[in-house]
Design an enzyme around this catalytic site. Structure first.
Site, PDB file in Angstrom:
ATOM      1  N   TYR A  33       0.843  -1.189   0.000  1.00  0.00           N
ATOM      2  CA  TYR A  33       0.000   0.000   0.000  1.00  0.00           C
ATOM      3  C   TYR A  33       0.884   1.246   0.000  1.00  0.00           C
ATOM      4  O   TYR A  33       1.622   1.504   0.956  1.00  0.00           O
ATOM      5  CB  TYR A  33      -0.933   0.031   1.206  1.00  0.00           C
ATOM      6  CG  TYR A  33      -1.962  -1.084   1.247  1.00  0.00           C
ATOM      7  CD1 TYR A  33      -2.211  -1.882   0.138  1.00  0.00           C
ATOM      8  CD2 TYR A  33      -2.692  -1.334   2.402  1.00  0.00           C
ATOM      9  CE1 TYR A  33      -3.154  -2.894   0.184  1.00  0.00           C
ATOM     10  CE2 TYR A  33      -3.639  -2.340   2.453  1.00  0.00           C
ATOM     11  CZ  TYR A  33      -3.860  -3.128   1.337  1.00  0.00           C
ATOM     12  OH  TYR A  33      -4.789  -4.133   1.388  1.00  0.00           O
ATOM     13  N   PRO A  76     -16.635  -3.514   1.725  1.00  0.00           N
ATOM     14  CA  PRO A  76     -18.051  -3.721   2.056  1.00  0.00           C
ATOM     15  C   PRO A  76     -18.954  -2.663   1.443  1.00  0.00           C
ATOM     16  O   PRO A  76     -20.150  -2.895   1.260  1.00  0.00           O
ATOM     17  CB  PRO A  76     -18.068  -3.632   3.587  1.00  0.00           C
ATOM     18  CG  PRO A  76     -16.900  -2.742   3.911  1.00  0.00           C
ATOM     19  CD  PRO A  76     -15.844  -3.124   2.913  1.00  0.00           C
ATOM     20  N   THR A 105     -11.370   8.501   4.222  1.00  0.00           N
ATOM     21  CA  THR A 105     -10.509   9.674   4.071  1.00  0.00           C
ATOM     22  C   THR A 105     -10.941  10.800   4.990  1.00  0.00           C
ATOM     23  O   THR A 105     -10.287  11.837   5.037  1.00  0.00           O
ATOM     24  CB  THR A 105     -10.529  10.171   2.613  1.00  0.00           C
ATOM     25  OG1 THR A 105     -11.879  10.447   2.220  1.00  0.00           O
ATOM     26  CG2 THR A 105      -9.933   9.124   1.676  1.00  0.00           C
TER      27      THR A 105
END
Length: 342
Positions: free
Chosen positions: A54, A208, A288
């Protein structure tokens, strides 16, 4: 925040896991990312998911900074290994060399002595499975990893690993699977989920919210919100555009009254739906903004009755994807990164 047992292991994880894929180091600035981590802690989230790949390590560094000073035993920190972390031929895959070196690098970036859970990010066709399993088992014996898992493996791959580990007499066993799983994408249900239930492997379901599509922020016939992930740079639009489409957006609109009747937002409905599925220990949700984390976390403990589940299936109709071959085709190790091209 409620907690659940991870598969047949004794490890407890929070029902909502904070994940930093496509956020830390990519979509969120440092201060913003640290604010999100604090919001997750304030919401009672104890499980934090990341990976070496990541933002090429920046996500792990940010997570480590955000969790610095928190009592380590109160957290469950997970990371993953397999995808490319460099240009070299050994900077990828599940060889013993890459697993050992990547684990050390992840521990250093996260500022911790051990990982609660270490997962094989993808299956590696080029490395003998026995080599991979022995390397993972050695990390457990060394105390650098407590539990082992996989991510986006097919049912035959998981079954092969379980059989090989038993044949080798290894004490460490796979206890988790981290698949993409949501109302629309259910490809684990025909094969992977039943196998995991039988074998005591818990699901840590990511996406999800289907990259935000199931939050209802994308409305049919309207421009995307300026701060939406579909408008972001980097890889985010590539992933979200897989599920953005008129039929899907119309179906999400049909979910609105269902969520309202249940006293939930669309995002909370989507998370509660995943948590209602057999074998799911936690949903991995990124954010975020701190407010998004608070909303996601508040879905923990919500239980959907059979009538709500029926209405959801009726609203989505044939948009639900149940093809287990999709995982094999989309997530298999690709020669472009599995071997050196130089």
């Amino acid at each position: 925040m409620e907690h659940r047992q991870l598969g047949g292991s004794g490890l407890m994880v929070s029902e909502v896991t904070y994940g930093n894929w496509l956020t830390h180091g990519e979509l969120a600035e440092r201060d913003q990312a640290l604010s999100c981590i604090r919001a997750a802690l304030d919401a009672g989230i104890t499980t934090f998911d990341t990976a070496d790949v990541y933002a090429q390590g920046a996500a792990e560094e940010l997570l480590g900074a955000g969790l610095s000073g928190i009592r380590r035993s109160s957290l469950e920190i997970t990371s993953k290994v397999c995808l490319p972390t460099g240009e070299g031929p050994n900077d990828r895959g599940l060889s013993r060399k890459h697993i050992m070196e990547s684990c050390e690098a992840s521990l250093r970036r996260l500022g911790t002595d051990y990982l609660d859970l270490y997962q094989a990010h993808r299956f590696d066709e080029r490395t003998p499975l026995e080599e991979t399993l022995i390397a993972f088992d050695d990390l457990v014996r060394q105390g650098k990893v407590l539990y082992l898992g996989v991510s986006e493996w097919t049912a035959p791959q998981i079954e092969a690993a379980l059989t090989a580990a038993a044949g080798l007499g290894l004490r460490s066993r796979i206890v988790s699977n981290q698949p993409q799983y949501n109302m629309l994408w259910r490809v684990i249900e025909p094969e992977v989920a039943p196998l995991c239930l039988r074998e005591g492997i818990g699901q840590l379901a990511f996406q999800p919210l289907a990259q935000g599509v199931l939050t209802g922020k994308y409305r049919p016939g309207q421009a995307w919100p300026e701060d939406a992930r579909a408008n972001a740079g980097g890889r985010a639009p590539t992933f979200i555009n897989r599920v953005l489409g008129g039929d899907v957006l119309d179906a999400v609109e049909r979910l609105r009254p269902i969520a309202s009747d249940a006293g939930l937002s669309l995002a909370q409905l989507a998370i509660a739906w995943v948590l209602s599925r057999p074998g799911v220990a936690s949903v991995v949700a990124g954010a975020t903004k701190p407010d998004q984390i608070k909303e996601n976390a508040s879905a923990a403990g919500e239980r959907l009755d059979d009538e709500v589940l029926r209405r959801i299936d009726e609203a989505l109709g044939d948009l639900v994807d149940l093809d287990p071959a999709k995982t094999a085709r989309m997530m298999a190790v690709k020669p472009s990164w599995a071997v050196s091209t130089s």
